[in-house]
Every structure is written in structure tokens, then in C-alpha cells.
Write a protein that holds these residues in place. Structure first.
Motif, short mmCIF file in Angstrom:
data_model
loop_
_atom_site.label_atom_id
_atom_site.label_comp_id
_atom_site.label_asym_id
_atom_site.label_seq_id
_atom_site.Cartn_x
_atom_site.Cartn_y
_atom_site.Cartn_z
N ALA A 29 59.47 67.86 84.70
CA ALA A 29 60.42 67.14 85.29
C ALA A 29 60.03 65.58 85.02
O ALA A 29 60.76 64.71 84.76
N VAL A 30 58.73 65.18 85.23
CA VAL A 30 58.31 63.91 85.41
C VAL A 30 58.10 63.38 83.87
O VAL A 30 58.51 62.24 83.64
N PHE A 31 57.14 63.97 83.33
CA PHE A 31 56.90 63.41 81.97
C PHE A 31 57.88 63.76 80.76
O PHE A 31 57.81 63.08 79.71
N GLN A 32 58.36 64.90 80.84
CA GLN A 32 59.51 65.42 79.81
C GLN A 32 60.79 64.54 79.94
O GLN A 32 61.32 64.17 79.24
N HIS A 33 61.14 64.75 81.19
CA HIS A 33 62.71 64.37 81.64
C HIS A 33 62.61 62.91 82.32
O HIS A 33 63.53 62.40 82.25
N GLY A 34 61.30 62.62 82.78
CA GLY A 34 61.22 61.23 83.34
C GLY A 34 61.77 61.28 84.66
O GLY A 34 62.08 59.88 85.35
N TRP A 35 62.17 62.23 85.52
CA TRP A 35 62.41 62.02 86.70
C TRP A 35 61.52 61.67 87.56
O TRP A 35 60.18 62.39 87.77
N VAL B 297 58.39 60.85 78.29
CA VAL B 297 58.15 60.74 76.94
C VAL B 297 58.87 61.92 75.99
O VAL B 297 58.43 62.07 74.88
N GLY B 298 59.52 62.73 76.65
CA GLY B 298 60.17 63.89 76.02
C GLY B 298 59.32 65.03 75.68
O GLY B 298 59.86 65.99 75.11
N ALA B 299 58.27 65.10 75.88
CA ALA B 299 57.18 66.24 75.63
C ALA B 299 56.06 66.23 76.51
O ALA B 299 55.57 65.15 76.98
N ILE B 300 55.34 67.19 76.59
CA ILE B 300 53.91 67.45 77.23
C ILE B 300 52.97 67.72 75.94
O ILE B 300 53.29 68.26 75.12
N ILE B 301 51.76 67.04 76.10
CA ILE B 301 51.02 66.94 75.22
C ILE B 301 50.42 68.53 74.99
O ILE B 301 50.37 69.18 75.97
N THR B 302 50.06 68.55 73.77
CA THR B 302 50.14 70.31 73.26
C THR B 302 49.22 70.89 73.97
O THR B 302 49.43 71.94 74.32
N TRP B 303 47.95 70.30 74.14
CA TRP B 303 46.73 70.91 74.79
C TRP B 303 46.87 71.26 76.25
O TRP B 303 46.14 72.03 76.66
N LEU B 304 47.69 70.68 76.99
CA LEU B 304 47.61 70.62 78.38
C LEU B 304 48.14 71.93 79.11
O LEU B 304 47.32 72.28 80.05
N PRO B 305 49.17 72.35 78.73
CA PRO B 305 49.79 73.72 79.48
C PRO B 305 48.62 74.88 79.77
O PRO B 305 48.09 75.38 80.58
N LEU B 306 47.67 75.06 78.25
CA LEU B 306 46.77 76.15 78.42
C LEU B 306 45.64 75.59 79.06
O LEU B 306 45.13 76.35 80.02
N PHE B 307 45.43 74.20 78.86
CA PHE B 307 44.06 73.75 79.61
C PHE B 307 44.32 73.98 81.33
O PHE B 307 43.57 74.30 82.14
N LEU B 308 45.67 73.39 81.52
CA LEU B 308 45.90 73.17 83.09
C LEU B 308 45.83 74.80 83.63
O LEU B 308 45.41 75.09 84.72
N PHE B 309 46.38 75.93 82.81
CA PHE B 309 46.21 77.15 83.36
C PHE B 309 44.89 77.52 83.67
O PHE B 309 44.63 78.27 84.50
N VAL B 310 44.11 77.46 82.76
CA VAL B 310 42.85 77.86 82.77
C VAL B 310 41.97 77.07 84.17
O VAL B 310 41.25 77.80 84.87
N ILE B 311 42.29 75.80 84.15
CA ILE B 311 41.63 74.96 85.22
C ILE B 311 42.20 75.41 86.55
O ILE B 311 41.52 75.69 87.53
N LEU B 312 43.38 75.43 86.54
CA LEU B 312 44.13 75.66 87.86
C LEU B 312 43.89 76.99 88.27
O LEU B 312 43.78 77.29 89.55
N PHE B 313 43.77 77.86 87.41
CA PHE B 313 43.77 79.56 87.80
C PHE B 313 42.29 79.56 88.40
O PHE B 313 42.15 80.30 89.45
N GLY B 314 41.59 78.91 87.98
CA GLY B 314 40.06 78.95 88.55
C GLY B 314 39.99 78.28 89.76
O GLY B 314 39.22 78.82 90.62
N LEU B 315 40.21 77.14 89.84
CA LEU B 315 40.23 76.38 91.05
C LEU B 315 41.01 76.82 92.17
O LEU B 315 40.89 76.53 93.29
#
Length: 755
Positions: free
Chosen positions: A591-597, A607-625
Motif C-alpha cells: 500500500a505504502v511503497f507500491q501504490h504510494g498510499w 515506486v511501483g514495486a517492492i525490492i525483490t529480496w524483502l518479502p522473503l527476508f521479512l517473512f523469515v525475520i518476522l516469523f522468528g521475532l
């Protein structure tokens, strides 16, 4: 749960008991470990990930060919000479004079080589208003940014003499220098400010300087030890600067959290009237165990990165895993020893109006630290659990909805930094005049004899077809390395900074042009690399890693929760709630970074997109934390249930008594992650905002509303375990804290105590 005997057992309880009895030994061993790790790591040095190991596929093959050939590709630079209005053309005398002046000026610095004129290389735009002077920096590409200043100054001097033209330099070295000047201190500032921010929040939470310093001290020493271990381990699995930054971020978060959990429980037991020794035993048996369960779960989640096959991810995963393990061990060993040594002195440095003595709840006993806010919230949640689940889950699903349209890509220069830097504007002007010229595809051609007639003919055909196929508008440049029998072919891709269109051009080169030309010559290898190719190869490899990583993390986390709580229901709800939390974080990112809301609220832009590595990185980090809070809260609920409370009372007691520590831990994490959200790079903003938003959601909506509401609806089914699973190992701790307070209790080395 009533009469009889039980053992005060468990690794955390035994470790805490031993440390409390051998205080100086425990502290000495920890200090020795940190010093040895740092010393050995410093002596061993750190081996960083090579370019050839960064990715698989064609990008890896190309880098490996260059590396094996011993070719050090120089940092290429380009000077854009462009008419400011439609008047001048490249054929005009003034334009030619400017080109000659640029060539002479850059050659005069002595820092460049292979200077080419646009009149020789035909690097003149179709409208004739723009031209490129190209050259390479002398010396190693990695340090070219340190030597480019005289060249930039020479180009600026030429610009002063030609006001009707725009004369600007761009390239690997100039971008390196610009970014170092503009953002070089960004990471350092973020890393250095994270510790004071955490300390400030801990001062508010504990109201005493010594108590606030302990978690920071543990986190910092764990980070220092891990930095040393990274040097040693890097000789087996190479590390990187990115892995170092991620390790610091995760280490500070979990190190402070674990110490906070332990220390708050120990203080709570002492405020309840227990002596220091008993309070430590209770903290070890309860919070200590929760730390171990949480730590192991986080380590498993981080280990998921090892399945990506991406060297950078593997380095981040291993570094994060190590710092979590070190912080976990320190929390259940040296922390009890320090608390035992300090005794009442842990309250030293009291801050007026902040010390908990002045804030104790007057309602339910001296030691009860229940939060009035969460007590009020829980009253409503437990009174109407169905409505609470519907509203909370519905809100999170609505927040997560934008994630269904997530688009990922490697951010181009203009998307990463916006228009804040002059060099970004140069990048945009160059791409407009010469589509793809700023980041051309690079074909690395290796042959038995690069000068063989059939190879030269194939290279010429490739150059011609690259343009005739529509993949490039040219000019296509070929550089030969006769001695190594290698040629570099640089192909500007149609689409330029639009990675979707440039990707289509790359596919034409790989699938059509190459097979019809270079592919017909026996013994010729011609992998295609470059920014667009690297982004595509990275996306392809990451897409193949998503399912194995997700499956590994979810299955192992489920298994650990099942063994730790011996409840199928708790294990299932843990996974579902964590996935919901991660999904909401994804939704906010999109919502914030792809659509600019609402992007301006966090100093960003769509910017119309999420940087490639972030979704998987976030999943691993957030699932752990996320497991930090979940394990801590559910452990407290289970403990209250074992002490005879009804499930509903146990839920209320567990949530409200942990609310203070969870809130403090969450505020620290959000603050630390938000610091990274203030950096200038869009990728770092995305990471910081994503992590901060997820932790905030997790500590409030998930743990404060959804978890208690779901558990209230399930009632006694929360503790359901099928009979056929009874043979699973029992990793629970079945003793109530009162077990360690009885006078009949001896130490916790396995002796039986009455409950």
C-alpha cells in the motif's frame, strides 16, 4: 496439578541455578568467550561473498568466467554531452569543441584509460542532440570512487566554458562517490543511534539506570562475540556487509528482548515478596524456558534463509542465527549470575517519577504489575470473543489485501534514491537519450580462439541482430581480451530503466539472438549478465526458493510449538496468527511503497514495486521475532492454567501481566526498526517500515486482541493433544512457580520438590 511431587527441571532452570551459585565463574566464562571470539575472528579475518557466488544461473556463469580468466573489469564512466535546447547538434562546431575539451580534460587527469570519442564509437542519439564520451578508471573497480574526484572536477570545468550544453558525468566510480558522500554515514548513524534509543526506552520501562543497562550490555556483548564468530565461519560460508548490518539489527532486538523478559520476571517475583534466590529460580524456570523456546524457534526461522541458494541470503541467515543463539545462551547463563551479584543494586540509579515503585498497581497486591489499559481491553475481548475475532481478523485481512497484487523488482537508481541527487537526474536524461545505455546488458563470450573467423563472424552477427530484433537501438560495443580468449559485448536494452520492458529485450537476446548467432559456434559460451539480467536471475531463483523456505520455517516452527506446549491447538493457532501478522505487514508495504498510499507520512514515495529480496527476508525475520511475544504470552497463560485458574482467568492473567514487558520490547523493536525507515534509500525505508509495522501489529492486535479472543473461544480445547501424539518428547515445564518457593525445595539439579 494438585498434590504429589514433581521435578524442577529444564535446561533454563538448571543453567540459571548453576549461574546463580557460581556467579563469578559464569561471568568470567562469558567475558572469556566474547574476548576469544573477537580475537580469533580478528585474527582469521572475514571472507566476503564473491561476485561469482552472488547468484546462480547465467549471472553466476558470467562472473565465474571473468574471475577464472583473472580479468579485473574496470569501473566504466560516461560523460553525457547534451544540448540544453533544440538548437545545437552533435555535428555543430561548438558541440565538437565541447567533446574535444572533455576528452582532453579527462585524459589530462592521468586517472583514466581507453577514452573514446562519440564520433568514433557512434554514441550519438537519434535526434543528434546528445553524445557520450566513454572511458575507464585506472586501478581496481572497488576503489575507483576514491580516485574519481579529479575527473569529476575536470568535467565540471569544461561545463563552465560551455553554457549552452549540459555536460555531466555518470558511471560506477562517480555513483560510488556520490552515494558514499550522501549516504555513506546513513547506516553508521542508524546503527549507532539504535543503542541509545533502546537504552532510553529501557530507562522508562525500568526506572533505574543499572536495570536498563543490563539488556543493552547483554545485546552488545552478544553482537561483539558474533562479529568474531562471523570472521571464523566466513572461511566456510562467506559473509558480507549486509549480513553484518542485519546481524546487528536482529542481535539488538532479540538480545534486549530476552534480557527484558528475564529481568522483568525476576523483579516481579521480588516485588511479590520472594527472596532474591527464589525470584531468580522462578525467572529461570519460566522466562528462561520461554527464552530458549523462542530462541530455538527464531534460529529455525533464520535457518530458512539457507535454503534460498542465494549467497547473500545464506550469509544473512547464518549471521542472524548465530547472534540469536549467542544472545539466548547469554540470557540464561550470564544474566542470572549478574542479577545474583547485583542483588538490590540492580535498582541503582533510580530516575524520579519513572521508578516502578511509584507506579505499582494498588488493586491486586504488591507484586502484581498488571496493565490497567490491557485489563480494560481484555475485559471487552473476553466478554465478546466472537465479535473480537471477527473485527480483529477482518481488519488484518483488509490490511493484508493489497499484498495480493505485490510486484517485486530490483529498484533502479531513480526508484532507489528519487530525484534528490543530481546524478539521478543525469541517469534519467541518459536513459531517455540512450535507452538502456546507463546499464547495458553484458555478454561474456568465451571461445577456444576469440579471433577465429567463425567467432568474429558470430560476434558481428550478434551485434547486427541485437539491433534488428528490436532488443537494442545500439550502439553495441565489443571489447576483446585476446590473451584470455574472452570478449565483452555491451548491449543497451530497449526499455532502459523500465525493467519490465528491458526484461523483454533481455529475453529476445537470450532466446532468439544468441542461439541464432553465437550459439551456432562450437565451444563458445556466451552468458548474459548486467543489472537487468541480475534482477531476472535473482527473481527466478528467489521464486524457486519461496516454497521450500516457507515450508521449512512453518513446519519446524509448528513442531517446536507442539513439543514445547504439548498442544496441537496452540501449535496451529501460533502458525495461523503469525502468518496473519506477516500478511498484514506485506499489505502495508504494498500500500505504502507500491501504490504510494500515505507514503509521504514516512518520508517515502510510491515506486511501483517492492525490492525483490524483502518479502522473503521479512517473512523469515518476522516469523522468528513474532515467536518472542507469542511464546512469552502463551507460556504465562499455560503457567496460570497449571496453577489452577480457569482457562478464561488464565488468559486474562497471562496477557495483562505480560503486557508491560511485551509493550516495552515492542516499543524498542519498533523504534530500532523505524530508524532504518529514516534512511534515504527506498529499500532500507521499505525494510524499516515493514519490520516496524509488523512488530506493532503483532504486539497489539495479535497478542492483545486476537490471541486471547481465539483462546477464549477454544476454552479447554486449547490444551488438546491427540492420544497418538502422547509419545512425543515432553519439553514442557510442569512446575508452578510456587514449587521453587517451598522450604522443602533444594537446588534445581533434579531433586524432587512438593507442589
Amino acid at each position: 496439578m494438585g498434590n504429589g511431587d514433581t521435578r524442577v527441571r529444564g535446561l533454563a532452570a538448571r543453567a540459571g541455578g548453576w549461574s546463580a551459585r557460581h556467579r563469578w565463574a559464569a561471568v568470567g566464562i562469558w567475558v572469556l568467550f566474547v574476548v576469544l571470539a573477537m580475537g580469533l575472528g580478528s585474527a582469521a579475518g572475514r571472507v566476503d561473498v564473491k561476485d561469482s557466488d552472488q547468484l546462480k544461473g547465467e549471472t553466476h556463469t558470467a562472473a565465474k568466467i571473468v574471475e577464472d580468466a583473472g580479468i579485473d573489469e574496470p569501473a566504466g564512466e560516461t560523460v553525457l554531452i547534451q544540448a540544453k535546447d533544440g538548437g545545437l547538434k552533435a555535428t555543430d562546431a561548438e558541440f565538437r569543441s565541447a567533446v574535444s575539451a572533455v576528452v582532453k580534460a579527462v585524459e589530462g587527469t592521468g586517472e583514466v584509460t581507453d577514452v573514446t570519442s562519440p564520433y568514433d564509437t557512434r554514441t550519438i542519439s537519434k535526434d543528434g542532440r546528445s553524445a557520450l564520451v566513454q572511458f575507464d578508471m585506472r586501478g581496481e573497480a572497488d576503489t575507483a570512487g576514491e580516485r574519481v574526484e579529479p575527473v569529476l572536477k575536470a568535467v565540471e570545468d569544461v561545463q563552465k566554458d560551455h553554457g549552452s550544453l549540459r555536460i555531466e558525468e555518470i558511471g560506477g566510480a562517480s555513483m560510488m562517490k556520490t552515494f558514499d558522500d550522501a549516504f555513506g554515514d546513513d547506516f553508521q548513524k542508524a546503527e549507532y543511534s539504535a543503542v541509545p534509543v533502546a537504552l532510553g526506552i529501557l530507562l522508562i520501562a525500568f526506572g533505574a539506570l543499572v536495570a536498563a543497562l543490563l539488556p543493552v550490555l547483554l545485546a552488545v556483548t552478544a553482537i561483539m562475540a558474533t562479529m568474531g564468530l562471523m570472521g571464523i565461519v566466513s572461511h566456510v560460508m562467506p559473509m558480507s556487509d549486509t549480513a553484518n548490518s542485519v546481524m546487528l539489527l536482529v542481535g539488538l532486538a532479540v538480545g534486549v528482548d530476552y534480557c527484558l523478559f528475564y529481568l522483568r520476571r525476576e523483579r516481579e517475583e521480588r516485588e511479590a515478596g520472594r527472596d532474591a534466590q527464589t525470584a531468580l529460580k522462578v525467572a529461570a524456570a519460566t522466562s528462561g524456558r520461554a527464552i530458549i523456546v523462542s530462541g530455538v524457534t527464531v534460529c529455525v526461522a533464520m535457518a530458512g534463509m539457507l535454503f534460498t541458494g542465494l549467497a547473500e541470503f545464506e550469509a544473512m541467515g547464518l549471521a542472524s542465527l548465530m547472534v540469536v543463539a549467542v544472545a539466548m545462551v547469554g540470557s540464561v547463563t550470564v544474566l542470572p549470575a549478574l542479577l545474583s551479584l547485583l542483588g538490590e543494586r540492580v535498582e541503582k540509579g533510580k530516575i524520579p517519577f519513572l521508578h516502578p515503585q511509584s507506579r505499582r498497581s494498588r488493586g491486586r497486591g504488591r507484586g502484581n504489575r498488571e496493565s490497567r489499559f490491557w485489563t480494560a481491553v481484555l475485559k471487552g475481548v473476553l466478554a465478546r470473543p466472537v465479535i473480537s475475532v471477527a473485527v480483529a481478523a477482518g481488519a488484518l485481512l483488509a490490511i493484508a489485501a493489497p499484498a495480493l497484487g505485490m510486484k517485486t523488482e530490483q529498484l533502479t537508481l531513480d526508484k532507489e534514491f528519487g530525484d534528490s541527487l543530481p546524478i539521478v537526474q543525469t541517469y534519467n536524461r541518459l536513459n531517455e537519450a540512450f535507452p538502456g545505455g546507463s546499464e547495458p546488458a553484458e555478454v561474456v563470450v568465451r571461445a577456444d580462439d576469440i579471433n577465429a573467423p567463425e567467432v568474429k563472424s558470430a560476434l558481428a552477427d550478434f551485434r547486427e541482430r541485437a539491433i534488428s530484433s528490436g532488443a537494442s537501438r545500439g550502439p553495441v560495443e565489443i571489447k576483446l581480451h585476446d590473451e584470455q580468449n574472452i570478449a565483452f559485448v555491451y548491449v543497451p536494452l530497449v526499455g532502459g530503466s523500465d525493467l519490465d520492458k528491458a526484461g523483454a529485450s533481455l529475453d529476445k537476446l537470450r532466446d532468439d539472438v544468441r542461439p541464432a548467432t553465437l550459439g551456432k559456434v562450437d565451444g563458445v559460451e556466451a552468458p548474459i549478465t548486467g543489472q537487468v539480467a541480475g534482477s531476472k536471475d535473482f527473481n527466478d531463483q528467489l521464486a524457486g526458493a519461496v516454497v521450500p523456505v516457507f515450508a521449512f520455517v512453518v513446519v519446524f516452527a509448528f513442531g517446536l510449538m507442539l513439543l514445547s506446549f504439548r498442544s496441537l491447538t496452540i501449535a496451529v493457532t501460533s502458525i495461523v496468527l503469525n502468518l496473519l501478522s506477516v500478511g498484514a505487514a506485506y499489505g502495508i508495504l504494498v500500500a505504502v511503497f507500491q501504490h504510494g498510499w500515505g507514503a509521504s507520512l514516512v518520508g517515502a514515495e510510491g515506486v511501483g514495486a517492492i525490492i525483490t529480496w524483502l518479502p522473503l527476508f521479512l517473512f523469515v525475520i518476522l516469523f522468528g521475532l513474532s515467536m518472542d511475544y507469542h511464546v512469552f504470552v502463551v507460556s504465562r497463560i499455560r503457567e496460570a492454567r497449571l496453577r489452577g485458574r480457569t482457562t478464561k482467568d488464565a488468559i486474562q492473567h497471562g496477557v495483562v501481566t505480560t503486557a508491560g514487558v511485551v509493550t516495552s520490547a515492542a516499543v524498542i523493536m519498533v523504534a530500532v526498526f523505524a530508524i532504518f525507515g529514516t534512511l534515504s534509500m527506498q529499500s532500507m525505508k521499505q525494510m524499516g517500515v515493514g519490520l516496524a509495522a509488523a512488530v506493532l501489529i503483532d504486539a497489539t492486535i495479535i497478542r492483545g486482541v486476537l490471541l486471547p479472543a481465539v483462546m477464549a473461544l477454544l476454552g479447554e480445547r486449547n490444551w488438546y493433544l491427540p492420544k497418538w501424539l502422547n509419545r512425543l518428547p515432553d519439553l514442557t515445564h510442569d512446575e508452578a512457580p510456587e514449587a521453587v518457593t517451598r522450604k522443602a525445595a533444594r537446588d534445581d539439579e533434579g531433586e524432587r520438590v512438593p507442589v
